[in-house]
Motif scaffolding. Structure first.
Motif, PDB file in Angstrom:
ATOM      1  N   GLN A 261      59.359  33.919  53.923  1.00 15.25           N
ATOM      2  CA  GLN A 261      60.414  33.387  53.050  1.00 15.25           C
ATOM      3  C   GLN A 261      61.134  32.204  53.672  1.00 15.25           C
ATOM      4  N   VAL A 262      60.839  31.989  54.933  1.00 14.64           N
ATOM      5  CA  VAL A 262      61.312  30.779  55.608  1.00 14.64           C
ATOM      6  C   VAL A 262      60.391  30.575  56.800  1.00 14.64           C
ATOM      7  N   LEU A 263      60.169  29.318  57.146  1.00 19.50           N
ATOM      8  CA  LEU A 263      59.260  28.968  58.236  1.00 19.50           C
ATOM      9  C   LEU A 263      60.026  28.150  59.266  1.00 19.50           C
TER      10      LEU A 263
ATOM     11  N   ALA B  48      53.650  24.645  53.511  1.00 24.36           N
ATOM     12  CA  ALA B  48      54.884  25.313  53.087  1.00 24.36           C
ATOM     13  C   ALA B  48      55.414  24.675  51.796  1.00 24.36           C
ATOM     14  N   ARG B  49      55.319  23.347  51.719  1.00 22.92           N
ATOM     15  CA  ARG B  49      55.765  22.628  50.507  1.00 22.92           C
ATOM     16  C   ARG B  49      55.000  23.131  49.290  1.00 22.92           C
ATOM     17  N   ALA B  50      53.682  23.254  49.452  1.00 23.93           N
ATOM     18  CA  ALA B  50      52.839  23.696  48.330  1.00 23.93           C
ATOM     19  C   ALA B  50      53.183  25.127  47.926  1.00 23.93           C
ATOM     20  N   ARG B  51      53.589  25.934  48.894  1.00 23.18           N
ATOM     21  CA  ARG B  51      53.919  27.349  48.623  1.00 23.18           C
ATOM     22  C   ARG B  51      55.419  27.558  48.376  1.00 23.18           C
ATOM     23  N   ARG B  52      56.164  26.457  48.359  1.00 24.88           N
ATOM     24  CA  ARG B  52      57.620  26.513  48.151  1.00 24.88           C
ATOM     25  C   ARG B  52      58.328  27.402  49.179  1.00 24.88           C
ATOM     26  N   ILE B  53      57.854  27.344  50.393  1.00 25.31           N
ATOM     27  CA  ILE B  53      58.523  28.059  51.485  1.00 25.31           C
ATOM     28  C   ILE B  53      59.447  27.075  52.204  1.00 25.31           C
ATOM     29  N   PRO B  54      60.756  27.347  52.239  1.00 29.92           N
ATOM     30  CA  PRO B  54      61.679  26.460  52.965  1.00 29.92           C
ATOM     31  C   PRO B  54      61.352  26.437  54.458  1.00 29.92           C
ATOM     32  N   VAL B  55      61.551  25.293  55.066  1.00 30.58           N
ATOM     33  CA  VAL B  55      61.208  25.087  56.474  1.00 30.58           C
ATOM     34  C   VAL B  55      62.459  24.733  57.268  1.00 30.58           C
TER      35      VAL B  55
END
Lengths: 316, 316
Positions: B137-139, B220-227
């Motif tokens: 849910q966050v990277l 992460a962008r493609a999976r909409r995971i905030p970084v």
């Protein structure tokens, strides 16, 4: 504070697997904790958080858009676990208690006379000191009190000069007209009690939560318990101690710099750098509780990291 | 990002028992998470942290006082749990993995030719993308690589201009003479590869950990995971993406501003404000892991606080 423990902690920092100084403030925080705990490997097994709440006679001057009943309502919210400080203490592992100080009996209006009598001030100081847990390894302090950003501005203005308007911000939600009114009220109050210092200043312009904060800070100092102060209100609350002797605040860290414009100026005046700067201006101890997480992380690194020798990493 | 979820999160913030806006950056962080998770009540049940490590041919130019073996030694330290990032991930609840990228085969010296071939660059991008856990849910992203503050300065200088010396700092421990040498090396490298943008820039002046960071950020962008990006090295690593399209970094937060002087300048260039400013300059993802604690606290407030209606507190 224990200079030997501090030096030993600094030596340990230099031996850990990182370029010297590269953990920045985290290294300083670990060494600060070592100094006050008298232990080169300081720990936080028990963090105590206390929010003091009070009501203020100066609200009669129309300095706040919220009614004073909100102080009681927010204390109930703290007790029910619904406020920001509850979530932040849970997140950072602090045991929270709330001390409501005679909310049905506001202080006097400081534009008319001293806010508190000497007996009232002393009583609040004692109640603040009494709540400090001797076994706490760090003390997080916060406050709640409708009108207390006006009280804070008055204490800061009296202690450090400048213009009244320099110390006045939005508080809980004042507009431009409200700020102008606050500044005028602060100027009148400070003029009325010109020259008051220390205990007298606290009684003249402070309130019960301000006096309780001073009591807790002094008790923690005597017990060598490091303190995390919150924002503008908390820092202004201990300004009377600073006017007596700046060393009375040597064991205090400032959790964050508030969005209240007077806070950065106040931190300059007392020579302390905040840990966080996140545009917060809530009070309750919220910035201090958040900074406790940084302090814990600093100790995790200090105690948990391998040394160059342990890890077999080449030192430069 | 989901504008509806973001707006719903903003509405919720306005209903919580605090003056509107008084949680400052914490409110913005909660709404940012809502937008990327597509949920007005965003959660972090699983936080992933990844440190990418690489070695750099430009070390042949004498830009670092430490030998390149330190990269391998520090990877072993990460795996044994002895580094700062291990303590900080434990403190903030992130699952850490370390990806060592061909440490026995440094990139080429960018003053002589491109650091990597197109195939090598693509391979590292893919390895970075492949490590992203679709359920995170966050990277949290970090890096390790002796010599990579020189690589970062070169990428930043090529992407954003100025003078080479503007982007060069102490790195892992260079003295004044070392900084001057770094600046001269950076100037030569950037001149040699003038005009390179995007993928070409990454190949010419980057390294494997920089390419892997770009791959992870894109995945992460493609999976909409905030970084959560760490400091100077991580921010410079994604500068090639910014030169293609600034929106490629819309899901990225910057954990902290590094003590490396180029970082504040770089953050200005990409228009992002750091969460923390603690004088750190370690890398490894340390600033990002620390900022994860702030992000978690923001969500604790967002999800856990009572509304004015729930708490029976008077709204102004």
């Amino acid at each position: 504070a224990d200079a030997g423990a501090e030096a030993a902690a600094r030596d340990r920092q230099m031996s850990l697997t990182k370029p010297p100084g590269s953990l920045g403030r985290l290294e300083d925080l670990a060494c600060f904790m070592a100094a006050w705990q008298g232990d080169a490997r300081p720990r936080i097994n028990h963090a105590q958080a206390v929010v003091f709440a009070g009501n203020h006679g100066v609200c009669a001057q129309g300095v706040n858009p919220y009614p004073q009943e909100v102080t009681v309502q927010m204390v109930a919210n703290f007790e029910a676990g619904g406020a920001a400080i509850n979530q932040l203490c849970r997140a950072s592992g602090a045991d929270l208690s709330v001390v409501a100080l005679d909310l049905d009996r506001p202080t006097e209006d400081f534009t008319q006379g001293p806010a508190m009598s000497a007996a009232e001030t002393l009583d609040a100081l004692r109640r603040g000191a009494a709540v400090v847990d001797a076994n706490a390894q760090v003390l997080v302090l916060g406050e709640m009190g409708i009108g207390n950003s006006t009280v804070a501005a008055a204490l800061a203005h009296a202690a450090f000069g400048g213009a009244a308007a320099d110390w006045v911000g939005r508080g809980t939600g004042s507009d431009a007209a409200g700020r102008a009114r606050k500044a005028e009220v602060v100027a009148r109050g400070v003029a009325k009690h010109a020259g008051a210092l220390g205990f007298e200043l606290l009684a003249a312009l402070g309130g019960r939560e301000q006096a309780a904060l001073c009591g807790a800070v002094l008790e923690a100092r005597a017990r060598r318990i490091p303190v995390l102060l919150d924002g503008f209100i908390c820092t202004a609350a201990v300004a009377p101690l600073f006017t007596l002797d700046p060393a009375l605040l040597d064991h205090c860290l400032i959790g964050h710099v508030s969005a209240e414009p007077g806070h950065a100026k106040l931190l300059d005046a007392i020579g302390k750098a905040p840990i966080l700067s996140l545009g917060m201006a809530l009070g309750e101890g919220s910035g201090a509780a958040l900074a406790l997480g940084i302090l814990r992380a600093a100790l995790e690194c200090h105690n948990g990291m391998a040394t160059f020798a342990e890890a077999g990493v080449s030192d430069a």
